[in-house]
Write a protein that holds these residues in place. Structure first.
Motif, PDB file in Angstrom:
ATOM      1  N   ALA A  76       2.674  -1.051   5.186  1.00  0.00           N
ATOM      2  CA  ALA A  76       2.373  -0.010   4.954  1.00  0.00           C
ATOM      3  C   ALA A  76       3.081   1.304   5.065  1.00  0.00           C
ATOM      4  O   ALA A  76       2.694   2.489   4.888  1.00  0.00           O
ATOM      5  N   TYR A  80       2.409   4.219   2.773  1.00  0.00           N
ATOM      6  CA  TYR A  80       1.598   5.766   3.243  1.00  0.00           C
ATOM      7  C   TYR A  80       3.186   6.868   2.404  1.00  0.00           C
ATOM      8  O   TYR A  80       1.997   7.666   1.931  1.00  0.00           O
ATOM      9  N   ASP A 255      -4.094   7.344   5.658  1.00  0.00           N
ATOM     10  CA  ASP A 255      -3.313   6.516   7.084  1.00  0.00           C
ATOM     11  C   ASP A 255      -4.073   5.362   6.830  1.00  0.00           C
ATOM     12  O   ASP A 255      -3.928   4.736   7.082  1.00  0.00           O
ATOM     13  N   ARG A 256      -6.034   5.315   7.206  1.00  0.00           N
ATOM     14  CA  ARG A 256      -6.120   4.535   6.531  1.00  0.00           C
ATOM     15  C   ARG A 256      -6.466   3.450   5.792  1.00  0.00           C
ATOM     16  O   ARG A 256      -6.438   2.655   5.874  1.00  0.00           O
ATOM     17  N   GLN A 259      -2.826   1.674   6.480  1.00  0.00           N
ATOM     18  CA  GLN A 259      -3.845   0.765   7.739  1.00  0.00           C
ATOM     19  C   GLN A 259      -4.293  -0.600   6.873  1.00  0.00           C
ATOM     20  O   GLN A 259      -4.134  -1.808   7.981  1.00  0.00           O
ATOM     21  N   TYR A 263      -3.566  -4.606   6.724  1.00  0.00           N
ATOM     22  CA  TYR A 263      -4.406  -6.129   7.333  1.00  0.00           C
ATOM     23  C   TYR A 263      -4.525  -7.072   6.398  1.00  0.00           C
ATOM     24  O   TYR A 263      -3.789  -7.766   6.817  1.00  0.00           O
ATOM     25  N   ALA A 336       0.983   0.941  11.940  1.00  0.00           N
ATOM     26  CA  ALA A 336      -0.280   0.767  11.109  1.00  0.00           C
ATOM     27  C   ALA A 336      -1.573  -0.303  11.853  1.00  0.00           C
ATOM     28  O   ALA A 336      -3.029   0.294  11.308  1.00  0.00           O
ATOM     29  N   LEU A 337      -1.007  -1.507  12.062  1.00  0.00           N
ATOM     30  CA  LEU A 337      -2.203  -2.417  12.725  1.00  0.00           C
ATOM     31  C   LEU A 337      -2.690  -1.934  14.363  1.00  0.00           C
ATOM     32  O   LEU A 337      -4.119  -1.894  14.586  1.00  0.00           O
ATOM     33  N   ASP A 339      -2.960   0.799  14.958  1.00  0.00           N
ATOM     34  CA  ASP A 339      -4.191   2.007  14.472  1.00  0.00           C
ATOM     35  C   ASP A 339      -5.363   1.537  13.950  1.00  0.00           C
ATOM     36  O   ASP A 339      -6.001   2.418  14.452  1.00  0.00           O
ATOM     37  N   LEU A 340      -5.223   0.759  13.563  1.00  0.00           N
ATOM     38  CA  LEU A 340      -6.737   0.469  12.407  1.00  0.00           C
ATOM     39  C   LEU A 340      -7.440  -0.529  14.010  1.00  0.00           C
ATOM     40  O   LEU A 340      -8.748  -0.223  13.828  1.00  0.00           O
TER      41      LEU A 340
END
Length: 379
Positions: A76, A80, A255-256, A259, A263, A336-337, A339-340
């Motif tokens: 990820a 990014y 960013d999303r 993330q 996933y 990233a996870l 943040d998700l």
């Protein structure tokens, strides 16, 4: 079309590195005067023709859209960083044209009949076949490719991931507004995709020979000519050696986007490591119902387990899944996870963000302006 010709169109499955990633984002081009859509894709592509970006920048079906993609990513963080480079190049070009860009699965108030079809043979063929649906396809999705070492591995990955389609929809939902109205859906975008006759789920096949036979039969009818003719929620991409997840709305930020890719990768790593369940046709008993719940209610939707028939809230089911798979994420995907997970809390998904902004300002153009600042990293 003969069976042999059909096979040539499908092509061999090109093995790729397991769990490698690729990300595509379809983006909105906007006027900076009224924040409606602006048909500047030809101008943007001309300016960016020689841009040094890691992936590609290409047109989409209407001239107010553009699509960017990464190259092959390891995780990820890599995705990014690649998306950041391309996003910055787009923002610089947009500034020169006095336009701007935004994410989001739909533009909140554009009128489909005002859109122009991009001048490309495939898009003209789509218009001839699908009529007004082609202009209504001015919607914006994120596609995530995950690498698979073999064709059979890809089909197994596809059907295991299918159980998590409602997760992907609810986490990425960013299309509550259509034609100036709040639709009451978190992801109204997928209603437009579902209008196409070859959308929905892939056929159940766990061996590539069975999938080839299906493809050959479909090609022999003349209904399809290549994998591009299938608008499935997930489909194999033989030339890349990947499975392509296609249900995500384009997020409001890169960013999303990273993330969400994290996933998919963590789920894939869990599948490969643990072989947690064997897919079956029964997995699809409640597939369309779960998909609808995620589109309509987002994280507050209901998830029905296809095996046990137990019902969970999507928010709860996603939280349990993240807890289960977090240890399988690559080191650079763990953050990233984490943040998700914030999406499951009070801040909600991007559909919540858009509705909150509208509740404050009561003007959709201002909501779009703020969304464009968020995508560019200036907000």
């Amino acid at each position: 079309m003969t069976h042999e010709a059909a096979k040539e169109k499908l092509g061999e499955f090109a093995a790729s590195q397991a769990l490698s990633l690729g990300v595509e984002l379809e983006l909105q081009l906007l006027s900076t005067h009224h924040y409606d859509m602006a048909p500047y894709a030809p101008d943007m592509l001309a300016l960016l023709k020689n841009a040094k970006v890691p992936g590609s920048i290409v047109p989409e079906v209407t001239a107010s859209m553009i699509e960017i993609s990464t190259g092959i990513c390891q995780d990820a963080q890599d995705a990014y960083e690649q998306l950041s480079v391309t996003r910055d190049a787009l923002v610089k070009a947009a500034d020169r044209l006095n336009i701007t860009l935004a994410g989001g699965g739909t533009h909140p108030f554009q009128q489909w009949h005002q859109q122009r079809i991009y001048d490309k043979p495939r898009f003209k063929e789509m218009t001839a076949l699908y009529g007004y649906l082609t202009k209504q396809f001015t919607i914006f999705g994120q596609h995530v490719h995950v690498g698979c070492p073999s064709a059979d591995d890809a089909l197994m990955m596809l059907h295991r991931l299918s159980r998590y389609i409602p997760h992907f929809i609810a986490l990425s939902a960013s299309s509550p507004f259509v034609q100036g109205q709040d639709t009451a859906f978190d992801s109204a975008r997928l209603n437009s995709v579902f209008a196409f006759p070859l959308s929905g789920r892939a056929p159940f096949a766990l061996h590539w020979e069975d999938f080839e036979r299906y493809f050959d039969k479909m090609a022999a009818t003349g209904v399809i000519h290549s994998m591009k003719d299938f608008y499935w929620d997930i489909r194999p991409k033989p030339e890349f050696g990947t499975v392509e997840v296609r249900v995500f709305d384009t997020p409001l930020s890169i960013d999303r986007a990273a993330q969400l890719a994290a996933y998919v990768q963590a789920l894939g790593a869990w599948f490969l490591s643990e072989q947690p369940f064997e897919p079956s046709e029964d997995d699809y008993l409640v597939y369309t119902y779960n998909r609808f719940q995620a589109c309509r209610f987002g994280l507050d939707g209901t998830y029905v387990d296809p095996v046990s028939s137990e019902q969970h809230s999507l928010r709860e089911h996603i939280a349990l899944t993240l807890q289960k798979i977090s240890s399988y994420a690559p080191a650079n995907g763990s953050n990233a996870l984490q943040d998700l997970k914030q999406v499951l809390g009070p801040q909600g998904n991007d559909a919540c963000w858009l509705r909150e902004r509208y509740a404050k300002v009561q003007q959709l153009p201002e909501v779009v302006r703020q969304a464009s600042l968020r995508f560019s990293g200036r907000g």
